[in-house]
Enzyme design. Sequence first.
Site, mmCIF file in Angstrom:
data_model
loop_
_atom_site.group_PDB
_atom_site.id
_atom_site.type_symbol
_atom_site.label_atom_id
_atom_site.label_comp_id
_atom_site.label_asym_id
_atom_site.label_seq_id
_atom_site.Cartn_x
_atom_site.Cartn_y
_atom_site.Cartn_z
ATOM 1 N N GLN B 128 -14.096 -46.561 -14.555
ATOM 2 C CA GLN B 128 -14.263 -45.113 -14.694
ATOM 3 C C GLN B 128 -15.478 -44.639 -13.902
ATOM 4 O O GLN B 128 -16.595 -45.064 -14.182
ATOM 5 C CB GLN B 128 -14.425 -44.808 -16.193
ATOM 6 C CG GLN B 128 -14.936 -43.430 -16.528
ATOM 7 C CD GLN B 128 -14.891 -43.157 -18.024
ATOM 8 O OE1 GLN B 128 -13.888 -43.331 -18.690
ATOM 9 N NE2 GLN B 128 -16.016 -42.722 -18.574
ATOM 10 N N GLY B 129 -15.264 -43.769 -12.934
ATOM 11 C CA GLY B 129 -16.371 -43.262 -12.107
ATOM 12 C C GLY B 129 -16.805 -41.876 -12.531
ATOM 13 O O GLY B 129 -16.425 -40.880 -11.908
ATOM 14 N N TYR B 130 -17.576 -41.811 -13.566
ATOM 15 C CA TYR B 130 -18.048 -40.515 -14.072
ATOM 16 C C TYR B 130 -19.539 -40.328 -13.776
ATOM 17 O O TYR B 130 -19.935 -39.471 -13.017
ATOM 18 C CB TYR B 130 -17.823 -40.429 -15.591
ATOM 19 C CG TYR B 130 -16.455 -39.934 -16.005
ATOM 20 C CD1 TYR B 130 -15.385 -39.914 -15.120
ATOM 21 C CD2 TYR B 130 -16.233 -39.482 -17.304
ATOM 22 C CE1 TYR B 130 -14.134 -39.459 -15.516
ATOM 23 C CE2 TYR B 130 -14.984 -39.022 -17.706
ATOM 24 C CZ TYR B 130 -13.933 -39.013 -16.817
ATOM 25 O OH TYR B 130 -12.707 -38.560 -17.228
ATOM 26 N N SER B 131 -20.401 -41.160 -14.435
ATOM 27 C CA SER B 131 -21.851 -40.936 -14.358
ATOM 28 C C SER B 131 -22.376 -41.134 -12.945
ATOM 29 O O SER B 131 -21.839 -41.940 -12.176
ATOM 30 C CB SER B 131 -22.583 -41.911 -15.280
ATOM 31 O OG SER B 131 -22.257 -41.655 -16.618
ATOM 32 N N SER B 163 -18.823 -49.485 -15.654
ATOM 33 C CA SER B 163 -18.504 -50.739 -16.331
ATOM 34 C C SER B 163 -17.326 -51.420 -15.648
ATOM 35 O O SER B 163 -16.324 -50.769 -15.328
ATOM 36 C CB SER B 163 -18.149 -50.478 -17.794
ATOM 37 O OG SER B 163 -19.283 -50.001 -18.470
ATOM 38 N N GLU B 246 -10.440 -41.353 -25.971
ATOM 39 C CA GLU B 246 -11.371 -42.401 -26.386
ATOM 40 C C GLU B 246 -11.391 -42.591 -27.896
ATOM 41 O O GLU B 246 -11.850 -43.599 -28.385
ATOM 42 C CB GLU B 246 -12.781 -42.107 -25.865
ATOM 43 C CG GLU B 246 -12.930 -42.489 -24.416
ATOM 44 C CD GLU B 246 -14.378 -42.626 -23.984
ATOM 45 O OE1 GLU B 246 -14.741 -43.714 -23.537
ATOM 46 O OE2 GLU B 246 -15.130 -41.646 -24.081
ATOM 47 N N ASN B 370 -26.773 -40.019 -28.613
ATOM 48 C CA ASN B 370 -26.773 -39.372 -29.931
ATOM 49 C C ASN B 370 -27.186 -37.904 -29.834
ATOM 50 O O ASN B 370 -26.670 -37.053 -30.553
ATOM 51 C CB ASN B 370 -27.746 -40.104 -30.874
ATOM 52 C CG ASN B 370 -27.090 -41.292 -31.559
ATOM 53 O OD1 ASN B 370 -26.010 -41.730 -31.161
ATOM 54 N ND2 ASN B 370 -27.745 -41.806 -32.594
#
Lengths: 343, 392
Positions: B128-131, B163, B246, B370
């Site tokens: 997953q290429g998000y951040s 990841s 998710e 959080n």
Amino acid sequence: MDFTLSDEQLMFAETAETLFYDLVTPEHWRKLMESGDARDAALWNQIVETGLTLIQLPEEAGGLGLGALDFALIAEKAGYVALSEPLVDSAGVAAPMLAALAPDDPVLADPAASIAIQQEEGGLVLDADSAAAIILRKGDQAFVASPDQVTLTRRESIDPMRRLFAVEWDDSKVQPLGQADWDLALDRGAIFAAAQGLGLAQRAVDMAVEYAKERQQFGKPIGSYQAVKHHLSTAQTAIEFARPVVLAAAATLESGDIQSRARISHAKIVALEAADVAARTSIQVHGAMGYSWEVDVHLFLKRALALTSAWGTPYFHRQRVAARLFTQPVGPSTTFARENENG
Amino acid sequence: MKLGFSAADEAFRQECAAWLQEQMDGPFADIRGITNLVSKVDRRRLWEQQLAAHGWSCIGWPKAWGGRDATLAQQVIFAEEYARAGAPNRINHIGVELAGPTILAFGTEEQKAKFLPGIAAGTDIWCQGYSEPNAGSDLANVRTKARLDGDEWVVNGQKVWTSLAHFSDWIFVIARSEEGSQGPKGLTFLMMKMGQPGIEVVPIGQMNGEAEFNETFFTDARCPADSLIGSVGDGWRVAMGLLAFERGVSTLAQQMQFRNELDAIIAAAKANGMASDGVVRSRIAKAEVGLRLMRYGALRMLSNTDLSAIDGAALTYKIQWATWRRDLGELAMDVLGQAGEVVDGDNYHWPMLPNMYLFSRSDTIYGGTNQIQRNLIAERGLGLPREPRGNL
């Protein structure tokens, strides 16, 4: 496996909600606190007329014979309005015990009559003076008395709407009922206290959210600031996770086995923790107003405190969980699937 | 409301338990019990292909695409039995739990035919290429650029914390396709082949000595023009829709791992005498209660069939489990005492509990810290006003 509630359950809960929201207002609380009355007659009549006192009573005793889950949903609504009329312990715990021990007791035939119950030997009794009957405890034996057969002494509670009494009694002057299932009474009392805790918690958060949207500082509603909203998120998270376990524990209460008992303890611990954190948060969010007598948040803090100790303290319930954990085998073959067996 | 499972469901439980047991006792015994996502990857690819060959790789998917149309109860049962058998954590969970459901929900028929079979067969691993370095909590601040060049997209920029990128076959990327756009507008959701010359993957070491995540650099990386899900500039909606997946059934499998970790703490406390300490007993009881809360919370959440409604349980689930597990890590180390400080061997390779303690420090950070979770709960759940954001 199904976590949805039946239409009947939802209907009863909605009836209770409408009734409570209409009648159990801040003015109602003020009136009870100032008068010292045990109940508001008009409100109590409506509670009785809508059948809320009959839910947990067996059909043979003229009740509706519904389960603990049905009544827990009512208790949750009662918590939301900090109800002080003697509905929850009377209809949820005392009446079913009396029906089990003395099904012909005339008190059971009157749905408007409330029944008080002594949780533990020598313990204080809630709403004893206004009850038609008081169930008393000595060892595992139960007795029943009317208020005029015993000596009642009012003991002030930190919760100004909770009416507690010390009871002096002579067991030759009251009616013996024989050996009672005090474990079942504890489970019922604990789960309905937990359900009330959910309601208390949600009300405390709702009050704080309303206030945080209105109250402005530095030119903006205080609820827009993360330092404020994060507290409320934490409280809401506690509620969201307490509710399913309370419902699950109520749904399996009748089986009375080691798994369902543990579930009751889980529910009691977390629901009252949620109520406590929600009430404390609500006070903080209200600022100095939160510490005042005038703003009602303190009533929720105090009710949460009282219910935390009622029907087994957190220490008692944690020990019950720990005892089960340390005496039973652990490992993958003993975990989640097993608890499903009694579902 | 009912906690148990039907007789048919229990028969299904027997069926999957027997098969999983047979596999983990036999041909795949060497990868039993692995919880990280980086050891013995080649063997685990074979394992996921074995799952697929027997119809167990994506049971919740439609039959037409390699699934079983399994009911929620069956998915719960399979997740439980999978963890109970000690089968290793799925290295293609991003493909099965995120990419697949996103393609099923938003993709074209051609895209389904192109991508779903490889995921279902366990041959295509996804990441997953998000951040990005400047798009963490502020995810919409993505700077990676996508430009259409003839019949191909050309992508330049950098992703981070990707990841499993170092062995993935495919990546989905959100990239800025509209020059000069800001925030959630002007983003496009692309699916790109890994292993091409324009994509470089550099592992990032973690505090526990492992390296599950990576920096991923894009230098004129390419994919066909029809590799986008949704439309051009509509990537944010797809990206957020994906995050809703998710909260899937995998949460229940994760709870079985937590169960194993808590049981290991109990066993350690019994063995070293800490079980007789009242404070430790209370903390263990509290952890047990927290685990049960998650279970009923997840079951309740999964029973909610109205996915369009704001679901309080779904909003709060991440912060609840993350915080619980961080506390569990602290409890583990307090129970272990000095035994938690030393490791046998010289490879900085930690046994389950100390490793869990180290790993758990990331639980309250990845997938939304959080603090971000609390913003979401307050703003979406409680309806509190948004705090003014600097760039909007």
